[in-house]
Design a protein around this motif. Structure first.
Motif, mmCIF file in Angstrom:
data_model
loop_
_atom_site.group_PDB
_atom_site.id
_atom_site.type_symbol
_atom_site.label_atom_id
_atom_site.label_comp_id
_atom_site.label_asym_id
_atom_site.label_seq_id
_atom_site.Cartn_x
_atom_site.Cartn_y
_atom_site.Cartn_z
ATOM 1 N N LEU A 39 0.833 -1.210 0.000
ATOM 2 C CA LEU A 39 0.000 0.000 0.000
ATOM 3 C C LEU A 39 0.867 1.259 0.000
ATOM 4 C CD1 LEU A 39 -2.767 -1.095 2.521
ATOM 5 C CD2 LEU A 39 -3.186 -0.321 0.178
ATOM 6 N N ILE A 42 1.777 2.760 -3.497
ATOM 7 C CA ILE A 42 0.780 3.308 -4.408
ATOM 8 C C ILE A 42 0.741 4.838 -4.448
ATOM 9 C CG2 ILE A 42 -1.675 3.301 -5.018
ATOM 10 C CD1 ILE A 42 -1.848 0.483 -3.864
ATOM 11 N N GLN A 45 3.389 6.048 -6.618
ATOM 12 C CA GLN A 45 3.091 5.581 -7.970
ATOM 13 C C GLN A 45 2.056 6.482 -8.639
ATOM 14 O OE1 GLN A 45 0.737 1.924 -8.607
ATOM 15 N NE2 GLN A 45 2.523 1.119 -9.668
ATOM 16 N N VAL A 46 1.013 6.842 -7.906
ATOM 17 C CA VAL A 46 -0.036 7.707 -8.455
ATOM 18 C C VAL A 46 0.531 9.073 -8.826
ATOM 19 C CG1 VAL A 46 -2.206 8.890 -7.929
ATOM 20 C CG2 VAL A 46 -1.883 6.503 -7.231
ATOM 21 N N THR A 75 9.421 4.509 -6.440
ATOM 22 C CA THR A 75 8.314 4.190 -5.526
ATOM 23 C C THR A 75 8.811 3.363 -4.346
ATOM 24 O OG1 THR A 75 7.709 2.179 -6.757
ATOM 25 C CG2 THR A 75 6.663 4.231 -7.432
ATOM 26 N N THR A 79 8.428 4.461 -0.378
ATOM 27 C CA THR A 79 7.783 3.656 0.665
ATOM 28 C C THR A 79 8.778 3.226 1.740
ATOM 29 O OG1 THR A 79 6.190 1.869 1.015
ATOM 30 C CG2 THR A 79 8.074 1.351 -0.360
ATOM 31 N N VAL A 109 -4.437 6.281 -0.170
ATOM 32 C CA VAL A 109 -4.549 6.084 -1.613
ATOM 33 C C VAL A 109 -5.683 6.931 -2.208
ATOM 34 C CG1 VAL A 109 -4.938 4.405 -3.447
ATOM 35 C CG2 VAL A 109 -3.494 3.811 -1.485
ATOM 36 N N LEU A 323 -6.283 -4.844 -4.933
ATOM 37 C CA LEU A 323 -5.897 -3.433 -4.955
ATOM 38 C C LEU A 323 -4.540 -3.131 -4.322
ATOM 39 C CD1 LEU A 323 -9.284 -1.601 -4.280
ATOM 40 C CD2 LEU A 323 -8.251 -2.318 -6.441
ATOM 41 N N SER A 324 -4.081 -3.940 -3.373
ATOM 42 C CA SER A 324 -2.783 -3.652 -2.757
ATOM 43 C C SER A 324 -1.627 -4.252 -3.548
ATOM 44 C CB SER A 324 -2.728 -4.188 -1.317
ATOM 45 O OG SER A 324 -3.732 -3.604 -0.526
ATOM 46 N N PHE A 327 -3.151 -4.206 -8.457
ATOM 47 C CA PHE A 327 -3.261 -2.850 -9.008
ATOM 48 C C PHE A 327 -1.901 -2.197 -9.249
ATOM 49 C CE2 PHE A 327 -3.399 1.695 -7.537
ATOM 50 C CZ PHE A 327 -3.643 2.234 -8.790
ATOM 51 N N PRO A 328 -1.022 -2.104 -8.235
ATOM 52 C CA PRO A 328 0.272 -1.470 -8.532
ATOM 53 C C PRO A 328 1.097 -2.245 -9.550
ATOM 54 C CG PRO A 328 0.248 -2.383 -6.299
ATOM 55 C CD PRO A 328 -1.151 -2.419 -6.804
ATOM 56 N N TYR A 332 2.555 -0.609 -12.919
ATOM 57 C CA TYR A 332 3.991 -0.720 -13.206
ATOM 58 C C TYR A 332 4.205 -1.141 -14.660
ATOM 59 C CZ TYR A 332 5.707 -0.329 -8.360
ATOM 60 O OH TYR A 332 6.052 0.121 -7.118
#
Length: 347
Positions: A39, A42, A45-46, A75, A79, A109, A323-324, A327-328, A332
């Motif tokens: 998480l 993200i 990343q966004v 990213t 993190t 997020v 989503l965790s 999604f990323p 990527y």
């Protein structure tokens, strides 16, 4: 290779990799440390995708796959700095991270999406015209704004006496789980607006200026989330976690496939609002099918998990798996690596 075949193939490959990655961990490790760290990837990343266009100056001259590797490392560095701070502050350093710091990591997020997409980076792009600087300011603001929202609106008194309860847990206005579901559902409404390419807002030049656009879009997201919660949870009596994993999460994931991986190509020849209606139906259908597929594969990937209280293990697994992690991984490949090697640079 062209769309939608490119996006479909990329999605299939990435989902297989994501499930393989998840299979490396038992449920406790996955739902704790792995999801918490993933998480943390993200928000950066966004920012890199939305405000830097996936092509910041320091990486614009690089070829694939070096460019993608550099952006992934950015990213990872972000993190590596931020996630320990969240763990030590919001999570009180209690290992493994429990639901309270994990909820905070989740809602950062939607806040980041709000600041980057709905607000378009405003007001930080006014502070600095350098996208790198304004993007990093936006990232910091996402964590600060989220912390305020977390303290004011989230309440975890219902966890008192449980091993995962923290003395510093917020005592805000609403039940923490209900607030989480509402916040993430507002993000789903943001994706709903994107399915319509901002129609009918795009018809008004006055609205399409920041901060007006951001404020109007925010109101739509909040009203839409309230409407969905009223119908699904208060009206139909759905469990909030069931609603999250059977409605909200699948729609967000389906929207990512339709809008990002397929690059909004399915109904590109249609005009709005018909295109938006079809995008919405496709996102909902794709999301539900893939969520169901993940549930079917869950026993082979992680092992059998029970649904519902007290732990909501299956719901936690599906939300984090989609989503965790997936999604990323999808972003990527699609943005950082530009679909390499499925798509060569000249294409």
């Amino acid at each position: 290779m062209t769309q939608p075949a490119l996006g479909l193939l990329s999605s299939a490959v990435v989902m297989a990799i994501a499930l393989g990655f998840i299979s490396l961990f038992d449920f406790g490790t996955f739902a704790g440390w792995i999801a918490f760290v993933m998480l943390g990837l993200i928000p950066m990343q966004v920012v890199a995708v939305v405000l830097w266009g996936g092509n910041p100056a320091f990486a614009s001259g690089l070829r694939q796959p070096v460019k993608g590797i550099v952006l992934v490392l950015v990213t990872a560095i972000a993190t590596a700095i931020i996630t320990p701070l969240v763990f030590l502050t919001v999570g009180e350093g209690a290992a493994p991270p429990g639901p309270i710091p994990s909820h905070y990591a989740v809602i950062v997020v939607p806040t980041t999406f709000w600041l980057t997409i709905m607000m378009g980076g405003w007001p930080f792009n006014r502070v600095s015209s350098n996208p790198i600087v304004s993007g990093l300011l936006t990232l910091v603001a996402a964590y600060v704004v989220t912390y305020v929202v977390f303290r004011v609106f989230f309440n975890y008194d219902f966890m008192q006496g449980a091993p995962v309860y923290l003395q510093s847990a917020p005592k805000g206005m609403f039940n923490g789980v209900s607030a989480l579901v509402f916040y993430v559902t507002a993000l789903a409404v943001m994706f709903l607006v994107l399915c319509f390419d901002l129609w009918p807002l795009a018809l008004s030049p006055g609205i399409m200026k920041q901060p007006v656009l951001g404020l109007v879009w925010t109101a739509i997201a909040l009203i839409g989330a309230a409407f969905a919660i009223t119908i699904g949870i208060k009206g139909a009596g759905a469990d909030p976690m069931a609603f999250l994993t059977q409605v909200t999460v699948p729609f967000i994931f389906g929207s990512i496939i339709v809008l990002n991986m397929l690059q909004n190509s399915l109904f590109s020849r249609m005009a709005q609002p018909l295109k938006g209606v079809m995008n919405t139906i496709a996102a909902a259908a794709v999301g539900l099918v893939l969520a169901h597929l993940y549930v079917l594969l869950m026993p082979m990937v992680t092992g059998p998990l029970t649904s519902g209280p007290p732990g909501y293990d299956r719901e936690v697994w599906i939300a984090n798996a989609l989503l965790s992690v997936t999604f990323p991984f999808l972003i990527y490949h699609a943005v950082f690596f530009g679909f390499w090697p499925l798509l060569r640079a000249k294409q």
